[in-house]
Write a protein that holds these residues in place. Structure first.
Motif, PDB file in Angstrom:
ATOM      1  N   LYS A   1       0.843  -1.200   0.000  1.00  0.00           N
ATOM      2  CA  LYS A   1       0.000   0.000   0.000  1.00  0.00           C
ATOM      3  C   LYS A   1       0.874   1.244   0.000  1.00  0.00           C
ATOM      4  O   LYS A   1       1.925   1.289   0.639  1.00  0.00           O
TER       5      LYS A   1
ATOM      6  N   SER B   1       0.355   5.853  -0.424  1.00  0.00           N
ATOM      7  CA  SER B   1      -0.633   6.934  -0.362  1.00  0.00           C
ATOM      8  C   SER B   1      -0.293   7.980  -1.395  1.00  0.00           C
ATOM      9  O   SER B   1       0.873   8.378  -1.525  1.00  0.00           O
TER      10      SER B   1
ATOM     11  N   SER C   1       5.901   3.337   2.149  1.00  0.00           N
ATOM     12  CA  SER C   1       6.219   3.040   3.539  1.00  0.00           C
ATOM     13  C   SER C   1       7.620   3.528   3.861  1.00  0.00           C
ATOM     14  O   SER C   1       8.564   3.299   3.103  1.00  0.00           O
TER      15      SER C   1
ATOM     16  N   THR D   1       7.343   8.766   5.744  1.00  0.00           N
ATOM     17  CA  THR D   1       6.637   9.761   6.549  1.00  0.00           C
ATOM     18  C   THR D   1       7.094   9.740   7.998  1.00  0.00           C
ATOM     19  O   THR D   1       7.695   8.771   8.473  1.00  0.00           O
TER      20      THR D   1
ATOM     21  N   GLU E   1      -4.897  15.216   3.127  1.00  0.00           N
ATOM     22  CA  GLU E   1      -5.716  14.164   2.518  1.00  0.00           C
ATOM     23  C   GLU E   1      -4.897  13.336   1.546  1.00  0.00           C
ATOM     24  O   GLU E   1      -4.123  13.876   0.758  1.00  0.00           O
ATOM     25  N   THR E   2      -5.094  12.030   1.616  1.00  0.00           N
ATOM     26  CA  THR E   2      -4.414  11.140   0.679  1.00  0.00           C
ATOM     27  C   THR E   2      -5.394  10.088   0.179  1.00  0.00           C
ATOM     28  O   THR E   2      -6.456   9.890   0.751  1.00  0.00           O
ATOM     29  N   THR E   3      -4.985   9.444  -0.898  1.00  0.00           N
ATOM     30  CA  THR E   3      -5.759   8.325  -1.443  1.00  0.00           C
ATOM     31  C   THR E   3      -4.878   7.093  -1.388  1.00  0.00           C
ATOM     32  O   THR E   3      -3.682   7.171  -1.717  1.00  0.00           O
ATOM     33  N   THR E   4      -5.431   5.967  -1.007  1.00  0.00           N
ATOM     34  CA  THR E   4      -4.634   4.732  -0.967  1.00  0.00           C
ATOM     35  C   THR E   4      -4.420   4.201  -2.368  1.00  0.00           C
ATOM     36  O   THR E   4      -5.359   4.131  -3.181  1.00  0.00           O
TER      37      THR E   4
END
Lengths: 200, 237
Positions: free
Chosen positions: A44, A46, A57, A60, B82-85
């Motif tokens: 995943k 973002s 990953s 941040t 704000e983020t989107t996966t």
């Protein structure tokens, strides 16, 4: 040295080591994964709202900042009550003697529970053991680290051993004929993917 | 949240379940002023250790000291809101087609047991069939000693008729100093599921009465209070 919960009840003193337990430790758990076209598990990431950066990953960090954007280390954080007053700092109760008080099942059920611990006995006088094994329930103050909110622990015994469930006491408002609640949808806050529950 | 629930005589009604808000929270602060929590970018694209080690090999240490190669000054420190996966393939490229979803089952020891196509679980607390009483009464003392309660909802009436309905339930249960195990679904045996693909819970209904007022609580549990199986009991070497 193992961390302990130390309780006094009358002239008796008990000491327990503790470790947290949850569903995954008792029953296992399930997790949903996404696979790409070749059957490999996807990771995943973002994407920022403006699409300018894909955050993977490890890219941040997070923390607390003052209004003028100065970072505050966790150890320097203080607290304010919702009304702006300064709350009392409560010391940790780990390894410290605290008083246990026998309570009713109704009082024990008037709590918002957060953590469950499995207890191992280091020291348990016969008097207190007999009380617990006969179904008595005790409450005690519990604070794993110094902070501004003392929690309540409930000490119980069953055929599987001794346990402490930790949470906050709740003051419920009883319903009367005039206290009608408007019908509105409330979003449930639990969305975990646990196994189907089999207890009976 | 609405609940469709029945009583001991199979009369049913739709009522409201509420959670008590947590009003004892404190606000983190410094020097008497609230502080805010922020997430921010700490490393840019290609600036993580693995990539830098690949690019610079044995020269990495010297480069880090002399040139700050790990810092992308254009974006480090940028606040993340704000983020989107996004899903990434094995090659760290964004996935542009819908993925296949699998459910992985792990045992209590954390080891994988099975992989399967996930089963979609529908909520069952506000459906045509009401939540039913199983007939299994459990003393209050046994509930707190045998089950770990994850969450408690207070059941509230929406009009005078539902007030009488819930008051009678609370009175019946309070007199017995016991809670009633509830269940849902076609056979009236399924655990309660509050939302789509939510955790299944056993629901225990507790009632208390004081004068003309009542308190009706639905305690939700997903776990019995028992010890984890130790490695020696499992027979692991």
């Amino acid at each position: 040295m193992a961390k302990t919960i130390n309780l006094t009840y009358g002239a008796d003193s008990a000491v327990f080591t503790y470790k947290p337990i949850d569903r995954s430790i008792i029953y296992g758990k399930r997790k949903r994964i996404a696979l790409d076209a070749e059957g490999n598990e996807c990771a995943k990431a973002s994407l920022l709202a403006d699409g300018s950066l894909l955050i993977r990953s490890g890219m941040t960090a997070q923390g607390y900042f003052t209004p003028d954007n100065k970072w505050v280390p966790q150890s320097d954080l203080e607290a304010l009550n919702l009304d702006g007053t300064t709350p009392e700092l409560h010391p940790s109760t780990i390894g410290e003697n605290v008083s246990a008080e026998k309570i009713s099942a109704s009082e024990a059920l008037s709590m918002r529970f957060t953590t469950t611990y499995s207890l191992d006995v280091e020291q348990l006088p016969d008097g207190l053991k007999k009380e617990l094994d006969s179904g008595a329930i005790f409450k005690f103050p519990f604070n794993p680290r110094a902070d501004y909110r003392m929690e309540t622990g409930i000490l119980i015994s069953n055929e599987n051993g001794y346990f402490a469930v930790i949470g906050q006491l709740v003051q419920y408002e009883l319903s009367s004929l005039t206290s009608v609640v408007s019908v509105s949808e409330e979003v449930a806050d639990d969305s975990s993917d646990d196994l189907d529950f089999e207890m009976f | 949240m609405k609940l469709h629930i029945s009583n001991s005589t199979n009369r049913d009604a739709t009522i409201v379940a509420t959670s008590l808000p947590d009003n004892d929270k404190t606000i983190p602060s410094k020097d008497g002023k609230p502080v805010v929590f922020k997430r921010y970018v700490a490393a840019g694209e290609g600036k993580l250790h693995e990539k830098l080690a690949d690019d610079f090999g044995e020269k990495l240490t010297d480069k880090l000291i002399s040139e700050d190669i790990e810092i992308d000054f254009e974006i480090v420190g940028r606040e993340i809101e704000e983020t989107t996966t996004v899903l990434l393939t094995k090659d760290n490229q964004p996935l542009y087609c819908a993925p296949e979803i699998l459910e992985v089952i792990y045992g209590p020891d954390g080891k994988e047991i099975e992989r399967r196509v996930p089963v979609e679980v529908a909520p069952n607390v506000n459906e045509e069939l009401p939540i039913k009483w199983t007939g299994k009464l459990i003393p209050r003392n046994d509930l707190i000693r045998k089950f770990a309660i994850k969450r408690t909802l207070q059941l509230r009436h929406v009009d005078g008729v539902t007030f009488d309905f819930l008051f009678a339930i609370a009175e019946e249960l309070d007199e017995k100093d016991s809670v009633m195990l509830l269940a849902s679904g076609e056979g009236g045996k399924a655990p309660l599921v509050l939302q789509s693909n939510g955790s299944p819970y056993r629901g225990f209904l507790e009632g208390r009465v004081e004068g003309e007022s009542f308190l009706l609580l639905l305690h939700l549990s997903a776990m019995e209070l028992k010890k984890p199986i130790s490695k020696s009991e499992k027979g692991d070497d």
